[in-house]
Write an enzyme that holds these catalytic residues in place. Structure first.
Site, short mmCIF file in Angstrom:
data_model
loop_
_atom_site.label_atom_id
_atom_site.label_comp_id
_atom_site.label_asym_id
_atom_site.label_seq_id
_atom_site.Cartn_x
_atom_site.Cartn_y
_atom_site.Cartn_z
N LYS A 140 1.29 65.13 25.10
CA LYS A 140 0.11 65.03 24.24
C LYS A 140 -0.21 63.57 23.93
O LYS A 140 0.63 62.81 23.47
CB LYS A 140 0.34 65.80 22.94
CG LYS A 140 0.29 67.30 23.18
CD LYS A 140 0.65 68.07 21.94
CE LYS A 140 -0.42 68.01 20.89
NZ LYS A 140 0.01 68.75 19.68
O1 LIG Z 1 -0.92 70.92 20.10
C1 LIG Z 1 -1.82 71.05 19.36
C2 LIG Z 1 -3.13 70.69 19.86
O2 LIG Z 1 -3.01 70.45 21.22
C3 LIG Z 1 -1.60 71.57 18.02
O3 LIG Z 1 -0.22 71.60 17.80
C4 LIG Z 1 -2.29 70.83 16.93
O4 LIG Z 1 -1.63 69.63 16.71
C5 LIG Z 1 -2.33 71.72 15.73
O5 LIG Z 1 -3.08 72.82 16.01
C6 LIG Z 1 -2.91 71.10 14.54
O6 LIG Z 1 -2.26 69.92 14.22
C7 LIG Z 1 -2.85 71.99 13.36
O7 LIG Z 1 -3.78 71.53 12.48
P1 LIG Z 1 -3.95 72.11 11.05
O8 LIG Z 1 -3.96 73.60 11.15
O9 LIG Z 1 -2.83 71.59 10.26
O10 LIG Z 1 -5.25 71.55 10.61
#
Ligand SMILES: O=C(CO)[C@@H](O)[C@H](O)[C@H](O)[C@H](O)COP(=O)(O)O
Ligand SMILES: O=C[C@H](O)COP(=O)(O)O
Length: 943
Positions: A140
């Site tokens: 990522k």
């Molecule tokens: O890998 C990903 C996106 O590619 C996810 O893990 C992403 O970082 C997460 O969906 C987010 O960080 C979660 O965001 P939130 O629900 O805390 O707003």
């Protein structure tokens, strides 16, 4: 069948936004793959923070890593995270194989610390890719300005990339362009584009959270109607862009070569506003060639009551566009929101990473095998404690520990600081070539010398002296003597203590041009040549100096047995763990390998990955810096257990020379006789270094009383004398951190040169005229004379007695204003003189309450002298010189050592005067009675 299974049929892959060791090892991932048609998984720093930082599931893993030897905090993190990622990758692998690399991925994020650095992102991504070594890994990379070029470069190398922290459609277009450009590069290089996969992770719910807040603020009916619509509308527009891109000729060409589309991945899909349906960011975003990564709770909610509408994402595009356009009517700029969300996203992940590393740092400490660093700390005042914590937090937020290790000069004064940080990594460099030092030690042993004599000043002599005194002579090895004086009596006494025919001389000077070691080299070369002959005298000499110095040249000409080179990027006072400390250590029979291995534990503890609050060097430096900057507690008073007390002399130089400049800085108070607790003023900060099991009761009681009285006390518990190397490193970090808090360049010594220049002028003058310029005393009595400069002399007024002058001079030291008193003695540094001068210090401290210092000249000129001249103008100085009963000639010069010492005293005095310091010189006819008379006069003056 459940609703999740239906998504697959709609062309959308469901991934899980979660990872934890037990989740994979306990079989839940596999179970969800079967039950919920799960096709992949994502992780991020917050997920790992929760998994590793907030559970004890990783204790066994952490122990296993540390049982193979001490590791840095980030090495431990990586070992744990990589194991989890690999395990998940292996569980997901059948999907990857079955779908020919379309699904079955696990994502691992690059450190958020490198999010704004393209090169570092690329290096980190490559490193993770290689370390995990699984084809179904996605690395990522954030969609920051710095991240975008990295995406192209990584794709071009065939690395799968998940572009994260994507909020804006414009940025998405650039991401898609980077992906295609990367594939084109790969194609051009003859690579196989069909093996590469990528997703562009659009963060959804966060957009609503941010925009809804602004819409609420607009307080308008129309604005309120838009609430909860922006994120999905934005996603719809992004999806339309995606569709037009894949329909274009550029993509067609790549697709024909076998490339896989870069799917949009919906992330941040849990509902944050309880007023919205808990599956809103799933139901509305269903579309072909997309992925939705869901946290377990959202996944469960959708399985339970999710509604599947195929191609939902494509409905009502014009309405979505109109809703986005309408935002501007209510003063909401989506561009600004998405830009801010990207920055905040990086910050939030960095915060999580900080927490995670802090948790690992804490656990690592408990698992270090053998002597481990320990540090207890009390500001002992709520206000000071608050300041300290605020500053630590500032250091964390600004990433200052990483900036320090990266050599960011703006942390100090923005000058050439980055060129002086070689000491940060010297332990590793020296460990790599430690066998050279071991061979050298064996060579010394074969010589059968009884003594080793080190000639050097300040940074080139203090660390070896600390080692010699702390560890004592080693049986079967030469005893190390350090000579850092031009005082004839001291030279004579040192020579008397040696068996000159069985002495190895170490001439140590980084610059090679320092006067003292050069003329001492001349003197001892002559002495050794007397018995061995000039041709063979060099065999008993070695040099430590920087490459290309005049000392190197002289050493070669004189046939020295060895010349060791220092590191050009390490200044003298930071050179303890470099050749300047290690060569003498090896010569005296110390186990240098052990010293370094041990020091490395502290190096890791203070590393770039050790958050400030868990970083023993940074905590200490911040505490000292804060106490000095905001509380004017600049008298850093070092109290050390006697068996570890030698370190104080080295610390004095480190603190004073590094920080004492531009009228700011720390004034180290070392070896001050202990006094009653109420004699210490509000200008003190105490550093108590306790050697475990060897604490001194009086020191201990005083330190406890000082804490109770509200003084800040940093207590460093040293578990074993063998930890000396650790303390060198900890205090070096603490010092540069304190320097950063004070905003000074911790690596230069601008005021030291002034004394040297004055001395040079005087000795050159002596070479010509064979005399030093006359000086008119202010007063003289019984062979004792007082000198000062005109202005300060006038301030002192006219008196008929020595006591009268001393009374006026001592009255200058106003303890309430934070003045300190320093005795600067150009005498033999022997026990009797140290005792007599310390009695004088104790008396002055007792009566005036001013902190007191003692320095022997010229030694202190290469150490505390910088702060006396360049630091705060709060010093009141009494320079003590003495008639030399016996002098020693310097070979090849008209001047003698006695003349050099006198010139040094005068040169330094003049430099102090030039800087407006309050200085008086007393010249004694002989040390013994002179010091006794002086004590009497000071006592009378203070009565
Ligand atoms: O890998 C990903 C996106 O590619 C996810 O893990 C992403 O970082 C997460 O969906 C987010 O960080 C979660 O965001 P939130 O629900 O805390 O707003
Ligand atoms: O602390 C440094 C001293 O001034 C000695 O410098 P040097 O190692 O270049 O001789």
């Amino acid at each position: 069948m459940n609703a999740l299974n239906d998504l697959d049929a709609c062309g959308q892959s469901v991934w899980i936004d979660f990872l934890k060791r037990s989740f994979v090892e306990g079989g839940e991932l596999r179970m969800r793959m079967e039950r919920d048609s799960l096709r992949g998984a994502t992780s991020n720093p917050s997920i790992f923070e929760k998994a590793i930082g907030e559970s004890n599931e990783y204790d066994a893993g952490l122990k296993a890593v540390q049982s193979q030897g001490d590791h840095s905090i980030s090495e431990i993190y990586e070992a744990l995270a990589i194991e989890d990622i690999r395990n998940a990758a292996d569980v997901l692998r059948p999907i990857y194989d079955r779908t020919q690399g379309r699904d079955g991925f696990i994502s691992l994020e690059c450190s958020p610390y490198v999010a704004n650095d393209t090169e570092a992102t690329m290096a980190e991504a490559l490193h993770l890719w290689r370390a995990v070594a699984r084809p179904n890994l996605m690395v990522k990379v954030p969609a920051t300005e710095a991240g975008l070029p990295a995406i192209r470069a990584l794709i071009a190398q065939g690395i799968n990339v998940n572009i994260t922290l994507l909020f804006s459609v414009d940025v998405y277009e650039r991401v898609a362009d980077a992906y295609m450009a990367g594939l084109e590069d790969l194609l051009r290089a003859g690579g196989d584009v069909s093996k590469v996969a990528s997703v562009a992770s659009f963060f959804v719910s966060r957009i609503d959270t941010a925009v809804d807040k602004l819409l609420d603020g607009a307080k308008n009916e129309g604005a309120l109607r838009l609430k909860g619509k922006t994120a999905i509308a934005n996603a719809k527009v992004a999806y339309a862009v995606f569709k037009s891109l894949v329909a274009g000729a550029r993509w067609r060409r790549l697709a024909d070569a076998g490339a896989k589309v870069q799917r949009l991945l919906w992330a941040s899909t849990s509902t944050k506003n309880a007023a919205y349906k808990d599956t809103i960011y799933v139901e509305e975003l269903i579309g072909r060639d997309t992925v939705n990564t869901l946290p377990p709770a959202t996944l469960d909610a959708f399985r339970d009551h999710g509604v599947v509408t195929p191609d939902a994402i494509e409905r009502d595009l014009p309405q979505a566009q109109a809703d986005l356009a309408a935002l501007a009517d209510y003063g909401v700029s989506l561009d600004e929101v998405t830009q801010a969300l990207t920055e905040e996203g990086v910050r939030l992940f960095a915060d999580s990473f900080d927490k995670l590393l802090a948790a690992i740092a804490q656990r690592r400490l408990g698992l270090i095998d053998g002597p481990q660093p320990s540090f207890a700390f009390g500001m002992n005042s709520c206000d000071a404690q608050r300041r300290y914590e605020e500053e630590l937090e500032r250091w964390r937020k600004d990433g200052n520990v990483r900036r320090l290790w990266a050599g960011d000069a703006s942390l100090w004064s923005g000058a050439d600081e980055s060129q002086w940080l070689g000491w940060l990594r010297i332990v590793d460099a020296e460990l790599e070539r430690v066998s050279e030092l071991e061979d050298f030690a064996a060579q010394v042993k074969r010589l059968g010398c009884s003594d080793a004599l080190l000639l050097g000043m300040g940074g080139s002599s203090l660390a070896p002296e600390v080692m010699a005194e702390t560890f004592g002579p080693q049986p079967g090895w030469p005893k190390l003597h350090v000579l850092d004086s031009t005082d004839p009596a001291q030279i004579e006494a040192t020579e008397r203590a040696l068996d000159i025919d069985k002495t190895l001389v170490i001439v140590s000077s980084k610059s090679g041009g320092t006067l003292e070691p050069n003329i001492l080299f001349d003197y001892f070369f002559d002495r050794i040549a007397t018995s061995r002959g000039r041709d063979r005298a060099g065999e008993r000499f070695i040099a430590v100096t920087d490459r290309g110095s005049s000392l190197e040249r002289r050493a070669r000409e004189a046939g020295f047995a060895r010349v060791f080179f220092g590191d050009a990027s390490i200044g003298g006072r930071y050179s303890a763990l470099s050749r300047f400390g290690l060569v003498p250590a090896a010569a005296m029979g110390l186990d240098v390998r052990r010293l370094l291995v041990n020091a490395k534990i502290m190096m890791r503890s203070c590393g770039p990955d050790a958050p400030p609050a868990q970083n023993p060097g940074v905590r200490l430096g911040v505490a000292i810096g804060v106490a000095t900057r905001w509380r004017a507690r600049d008298k850093v008073t070092i109290i050390a257990s006697p068996a570890f007390g030698a370190i104080a002399a080295w610390l004095e130089q480190l603190f004073a020379e590094s920080t004492g400049k531009q009228g700011k800085g720390l004034i180290p108070i070392a070896d001050e006789p202990l006094a009653a607790v109420e004699r210490y003023g509000q200008d003190r900060f105490f550093v108590y270094i306790e050697l475990e099991g060897r604490a001194d009761m009086r020191q201990q009681q005083l330190v406890e009383a000082l804490g109770r009285a509200g003084h800040p006390v940093a207590r460093v518990l040293v578990r074993d004398v063998g930890n000396l190397g650790q303390e060198f490193f900890r205090f070096e970090i603490a010092t540069v951190v304190a320097g950063a808090v004070l905003g000074v360049n911790a690596f230069d010594q601008p005021d030291v040169e002034a004394s040297k220049a004055n001395t040079r002028a005087l000795t050159e003058e002596y070479e010509k005229s064979h005399r030093l310029p006359d000086q008119e005393p202010l007063f003289s009595e019984n062979g004792l004379a007082l000198y000062s400069d005109g202005e300060y002399g006038a301030k002192l007024g006219r008196h008929n007695t020595l006591t009268g002058y001393l009374r006026r001079h001592l009255a200058q030291a106003d303890a309430l204003r934070g003045d300190y008193f320093a005795l600067l003695a150009y005498l033999e540094r022997n026990e009797a003189h140290i005792r007599a001068l310390n009695e004088l210090r104790a008396l002055i401290h007792e009566r005036t309450l001013s902190a007191s210092c003692l320095g022997f000249g010229p030694r202190f000129q290469h150490s505390t002298g910088q702060a006396y001249k360049g630091g705060p103008n709060s010093g009141v100085f009494l320079q003590i010189t003495c008639h030399e009963a016996k002098d020693i000639a310097v070979p090849g010069h008209a001047y003698s050592f006695g003349v050099v010492e006198a010139a040094q005293a005068r040169g330094d005095f003049d430099a102090m005067v030039e800087r407006g310091r309050r200085a008086l010189r007393v010249h004694l006819k002989d040390a013994q009675t002179g010091l006794a008379d002086l004590y009497g006069a000071v006592e009378a003056a203070l009565r």
